[in-house]
Design a protein around this motif. Structure first.
Motif, PDB file in Angstrom:
ATOM      1  N   TYR A  70       0.641  -1.243   0.028  1.00 37.49           N
ATOM      2  CA  TYR A  70       0.066  -0.062  -0.024  1.00 37.49           C
ATOM      3  C   TYR A  70       0.868   1.390  -0.110  1.00 37.49           C
ATOM      4  O   TYR A  70       0.328   2.321  -0.048  1.00 37.49           O
TER       5      TYR A  70
ATOM      6  N   THR B 115      -9.095   3.142   1.372  1.00 37.38           N
ATOM      7  CA  THR B 115      -8.435   1.838   0.403  1.00 37.38           C
ATOM      8  C   THR B 115      -9.256   0.414   0.586  1.00 37.38           C
ATOM      9  O   THR B 115      -9.789   0.369   1.741  1.00 37.38           O
ATOM     10  N   THR B 116      -9.058  -0.278  -0.391  1.00 33.53           N
ATOM     11  CA  THR B 116      -9.602  -1.523  -0.434  1.00 33.53           C
ATOM     12  C   THR B 116      -8.509  -2.568   0.532  1.00 33.53           C
ATOM     13  O   THR B 116      -7.622  -2.400   0.696  1.00 33.53           O
TER      14      THR B 116
ATOM     15  N   HIS C 133      -6.950  12.241  -7.501  1.00 33.28           N
ATOM     16  CA  HIS C 133      -6.783  10.959  -7.241  1.00 33.28           C
ATOM     17  C   HIS C 133      -6.625  10.876  -5.709  1.00 33.28           C
ATOM     18  O   HIS C 133      -7.322   9.843  -4.855  1.00 33.28           O
ATOM     19  N   MET C 134      -6.075  11.611  -5.024  1.00 29.54           N
ATOM     20  CA  MET C 134      -5.722  11.774  -3.663  1.00 29.54           C
ATOM     21  C   MET C 134      -7.192  11.885  -3.078  1.00 29.54           C
ATOM     22  O   MET C 134      -7.417  11.234  -1.665  1.00 29.54           O
TER      23      MET C 134
ATOM     24  N   GLY D 261       1.880   3.469  -3.847  1.00 27.81           N
ATOM     25  CA  GLY D 261       1.263   5.011  -4.409  1.00 27.81           C
ATOM     26  C   GLY D 261       1.754   6.165  -3.843  1.00 27.81           C
ATOM     27  O   GLY D 261       2.254   6.987  -4.558  1.00 27.81           O
ATOM     28  N   SER D 262       2.238   6.085  -2.297  1.00 25.05           N
ATOM     29  CA  SER D 262       2.931   7.144  -2.020  1.00 25.05           C
ATOM     30  C   SER D 262       4.282   7.301  -2.544  1.00 25.05           C
ATOM     31  O   SER D 262       4.998   8.439  -2.483  1.00 25.05           O
TER      32      SER D 262
ATOM     33  N   ALA E 247      -8.795  -3.354  -6.465  1.00 25.01           N
ATOM     34  CA  ALA E 247      -9.194  -1.930  -6.141  1.00 25.01           C
ATOM     35  C   ALA E 247      -9.992  -1.020  -7.106  1.00 25.01           C
ATOM     36  O   ALA E 247     -10.070  -0.167  -7.083  1.00 25.01           O
TER      37      ALA E 247
ATOM     38  N   VAL F 239      -8.989   8.820  -2.782  1.00 26.06           N
ATOM     39  CA  VAL F 239      -8.567   7.842  -1.853  1.00 26.06           C
ATOM     40  C   VAL F 239      -8.858   8.087  -0.541  1.00 26.06           C
ATOM     41  O   VAL F 239      -9.394   7.136   0.249  1.00 26.06           O
TER      42      VAL F 239
ATOM     43  N   ARG G 207      -0.413  -3.412  -7.880  1.00 30.62           N
ATOM     44  CA  ARG G 207      -1.242  -3.753  -6.578  1.00 30.62           C
ATOM     45  C   ARG G 207      -2.731  -3.419  -6.654  1.00 30.62           C
ATOM     46  O   ARG G 207      -3.400  -4.347  -6.218  1.00 30.62           O
ATOM     47  N   THR G 208      -2.878  -2.554  -7.311  1.00 31.97           N
ATOM     48  CA  THR G 208      -4.568  -1.884  -7.307  1.00 31.97           C
ATOM     49  C   THR G 208      -5.390  -2.983  -7.953  1.00 31.97           C
ATOM     50  O   THR G 208      -6.335  -3.368  -7.763  1.00 31.97           O
TER      51      THR G 208
ATOM     52  N   HIS H 137       2.441   0.251  -8.511  1.00 29.60           N
ATOM     53  CA  HIS H 137       1.362   0.404  -7.677  1.00 29.60           C
ATOM     54  C   HIS H 137       0.119  -0.035  -8.432  1.00 29.60           C
ATOM     55  O   HIS H 137      -0.808  -0.229  -8.141  1.00 29.60           O
TER      56      HIS H 137
ATOM     57  N   ARG I 251     -14.474   2.530  -6.978  1.00 33.92           N
ATOM     58  CA  ARG I 251     -13.219   3.128  -7.029  1.00 33.92           C
ATOM     59  C   ARG I 251     -12.921   3.137  -8.742  1.00 33.92           C
ATOM     60  O   ARG I 251     -11.765   3.389  -8.987  1.00 33.92           O
TER      61      ARG I 251
ATOM     62  N   GLY J 250      -6.068   7.014 -12.678  1.00 36.84           N
ATOM     63  CA  GLY J 250      -4.878   6.386 -12.590  1.00 36.84           C
ATOM     64  C   GLY J 250      -4.269   6.060 -14.235  1.00 36.84           C
ATOM     65  O   GLY J 250      -3.123   6.212 -14.388  1.00 36.84           O
ATOM     66  N   VAL J 251      -5.314   5.463 -14.876  1.00 32.95           N
ATOM     67  CA  VAL J 251      -4.683   5.131 -16.257  1.00 32.95           C
ATOM     68  C   VAL J 251      -4.240   6.609 -16.984  1.00 32.95           C
ATOM     69  O   VAL J 251      -3.180   6.479 -17.782  1.00 32.95           O
TER      70      VAL J 251
HETATM   71  C1  HEM Z   1       1.420   9.941 -10.465  1.00 28.88           C
HETATM   72  C2  HEM Z   1       0.842   8.460 -10.360  1.00 28.88           C
HETATM   73  C3  HEM Z   1       0.100   8.172  -9.156  1.00 28.88           C
HETATM   74  C4  HEM Z   1       0.229   8.459  -8.039  1.00 28.88           C
HETATM   75  C5  HEM Z   1       1.042   9.584  -7.244  1.00 28.88           C
HETATM   76  C6  HEM Z   1      -1.022   7.634  -7.132  1.00 28.88           C
HETATM   77  C7  HEM Z   1      -0.881   7.677  -5.789  1.00 28.88           C
HETATM   78  C8  HEM Z   1      -1.884   6.913  -5.062  1.00 28.88           C
HETATM   79  C9  HEM Z   1      -1.910   6.828  -3.597  1.00 28.88           C
HETATM   80  C10 HEM Z   1      -0.727   7.542  -2.696  1.00 28.88           C
HETATM   81  C11 HEM Z   1      -2.797   5.833  -3.304  1.00 28.88           C
HETATM   82  C12 HEM Z   1      -3.068   5.514  -1.792  1.00 28.88           C
HETATM   83  C13 HEM Z   1      -2.399   4.551  -1.390  1.00 28.88           C
HETATM   84  C14 HEM Z   1      -2.201   3.182  -2.084  1.00 28.88           C
HETATM   85  O1  HEM Z   1      -2.932   2.310  -2.414  1.00 28.88           O
HETATM   86  O2  HEM Z   1      -0.960   3.052  -2.781  1.00 28.88           O
HETATM   87  C15 HEM Z   1      -3.453   5.488  -4.366  1.00 28.88           C
HETATM   88  C16 HEM Z   1      -4.554   4.766  -4.584  1.00 28.88           C
HETATM   89  C17 HEM Z   1      -4.849   4.016  -5.841  1.00 28.88           C
HETATM   90  N1  HEM Z   1      -4.579   4.376  -7.123  1.00 28.88           N
HETATM   91 FE1  HEM Z   1      -2.922   5.363  -7.552  1.00 28.88          FE
HETATM   92  N2  HEM Z   1      -1.435   6.604  -8.037  1.00 28.88           N
HETATM   93  C18 HEM Z   1      -0.928   6.775  -9.274  1.00 28.88           C
HETATM   94  C19 HEM Z   1      -1.162   5.963 -10.526  1.00 28.88           C
HETATM   95  C20 HEM Z   1      -1.941   5.192 -10.410  1.00 28.88           C
HETATM   96  C21 HEM Z   1      -2.265   4.269 -11.576  1.00 28.88           C
HETATM   97  C22 HEM Z   1      -1.272   4.323 -12.698  1.00 28.88           C
HETATM   98  C23 HEM Z   1      -3.571   3.639 -11.273  1.00 28.88           C
HETATM   99  C24 HEM Z   1      -4.179   2.570 -12.087  1.00 28.88           C
HETATM  100  C25 HEM Z   1      -4.297   2.581 -13.339  1.00 28.88           C
HETATM  101  C26 HEM Z   1      -3.675   3.897  -9.959  1.00 28.88           C
HETATM  102  C27 HEM Z   1      -5.274   3.580  -9.396  1.00 28.88           C
HETATM  103  C28 HEM Z   1      -5.149   3.700  -7.976  1.00 28.88           C
HETATM  104  C29 HEM Z   1      -6.260   2.931  -7.175  1.00 28.88           C
HETATM  105  C30 HEM Z   1      -7.498   2.334  -7.918  1.00 28.88           C
HETATM  106  C31 HEM Z   1      -6.102   3.468  -5.991  1.00 28.88           C
HETATM  107  C32 HEM Z   1      -7.069   3.040  -4.743  1.00 28.88           C
HETATM  108  C33 HEM Z   1      -6.479   1.780  -4.051  1.00 28.88           C
HETATM  109  C34 HEM Z   1      -7.392   1.116  -3.020  1.00 28.88           C
HETATM  110  O3  HEM Z   1      -8.241   1.578  -2.923  1.00 28.88           O
HETATM  111  O4  HEM Z   1      -6.802   0.138  -2.285  1.00 28.88           O
HETATM  112  N3  HEM Z   1      -3.022   4.945  -9.510  1.00 28.88           N
HETATM  113  N4  HEM Z   1      -2.873   6.062  -5.526  1.00 28.88           N
END
Ligand code: HEM
Length: 316
Positions: free
Chosen positions: A92, A269-270, A260-261, A95-96, A167, A264, A161-162, A158, A172, A179-180
């Protein structure tokens, strides 16, 4: 010079805490006087001590001043102390970690921009100047160059993981879509940044990249024309890549990371897929009992067919 005896100051004009305590056995506090425990003179602080105290409180005072006007502490407390599901683990943090990599890229990029010249004739020499003459230039350039690969690796991890933790599912989906877009923008940053040193490697690699874009269906040829900004890769291509890399994409990434944040924090989170949902500790609300058939086609309270009535626990 003759010295005169000090005149006696009348009690009435001395403020209560400075008055002398009543003599023992004089019958307690006379009317109109402060109680004896208030009569001790307060400890006097030196000007230096006072300034030190004000200095210590200043940051808190300043933060309080801002907070009174923004009411941000509620949001920050909610964000920093929010509950996370059971089983949350190191995956988890990816993302950070991606966010941290982006911040490093943005910071080092600002310093590189102070010395870089986006011109076909000067770009290469400005990078050489950064590497060879600017103090810490080689370090900052190296951090930016390697940091881009780190960010690309982290964003894929990341996303993995999601995906594997499910997730992307309701509610979500929107965060997955954001995210894409972030993934595409991050790849665009890496691609457009690669040309900026304008050396042999970046020149030929960009031609390959632009041609690969051109093979895409329908939009491919338009995209490669747009990227090349002319019949051949040259000065106009560099200017275009520079504008995309410095202005267009970073702004979009910052805005989308904000969204995105927000999602979240709002959705939480899931939980990992192997953590089973538990029954809530408080009793589940029981459907009001009414005479007549319920949705299962039997009368409320009737256990004759072994199927539980709404809100009942199963024995299994
Ligand atoms: C600059 C790029 C990105 C940053 C800074 C970022 C940051 C984060 C952070 C800090 C979280 C919460 C903690 C975690 O679950 O790791 C998160 C959650 C999430 N991110 Fe990203 N992310 C990025 C790109 C992406 C990409 C490429 C995808 C998928 C295509 C994505 C999909 C998600 C999803 C679905 C969650 C929710 C996770 C959950 O509910 O467990 N993110 N993101």
């Amino acid at each position: 010079m003759p010295s005169f005896p000090k005149p006696k100051i009348p009690d009435a004009v001395v403020p209560p805490p400075l008055r002398k305590p009543a003599k023992p056995g004089s019958g307690g506090t006379p009317k109109g006087q402060a109680p004896s425990d208030l009569k001790e003179a307060p400890e006097r602080k030196s000007a230096g001590d006072k300034m030190l105290e004000v200095g210590k409180e200043a940051p808190i005072d300043a933060l309080g001043w801002v907070d009174q006007r923004l009411a941000a502490s509620g949001f920050l407390t909610g964000m920093l102390f929010r509950k996370v599901p059971k089983g949350t683990n190191w995956f988890y943090t990816l993302g950070s970690a991606t966010l941290f990599a982006f911040i490093v890229q943005a910071t080092t990029g600002v310093f590189l921009a102070m010395f870089y010249t986006p011109s076909a004739t000067q770009a290469y020499s400005s990078i050489a100047h950064i590497n060879n003459e600017v103090p810490l230039g080689q370090l900052v350039h190296g951090m930016h160059k390697w940091g881009s690969s780190v960010m690309v690796i982290l964003i894929f991890l990341h996303m993995g993981r999601t995906f594997f933790f499910g997730a992307y599912k309701y509610p979500r989906e929107l965060n997955w879509v954001i995210g894409v877009v972030l993934l595409i923008l991050t790849m665009t940053m890496a691609f457009t940044g690669y040309l900026l040193p304008f050396d042999q490697r970046s020149f030929w690699a960009s031609i390959v990249g632009i041609n690969i874009n051109g093979t895409g269906p329908i939009v491919g040829p338009y995209l490669s024309d747009f990227l090349r900004a002319g019949p051949e890769l040259g000065a106009t291509t560099l200017a275009r890549f520079y504008a995309i890399h410095m202005l267009l994409v970073p702004g979009a990434i910052i805005a989308l990371i904000g969204a995105h944040m927000y999602l979240v924090v709002k959705l939480g989170t899931t939980a990992p897929p192997w953590v089973k949902a538990q029954r809530p500790k408080v009793a589940a609300p029981v459907a009001p009992l009414e005479a007549g058939a319920n949705g299962n086609g039997r009368v409320n309270g009737d256990r004759s067919n072994g199927v539980p009535v709404d809100g009942e626990e199963t024995s299994a």
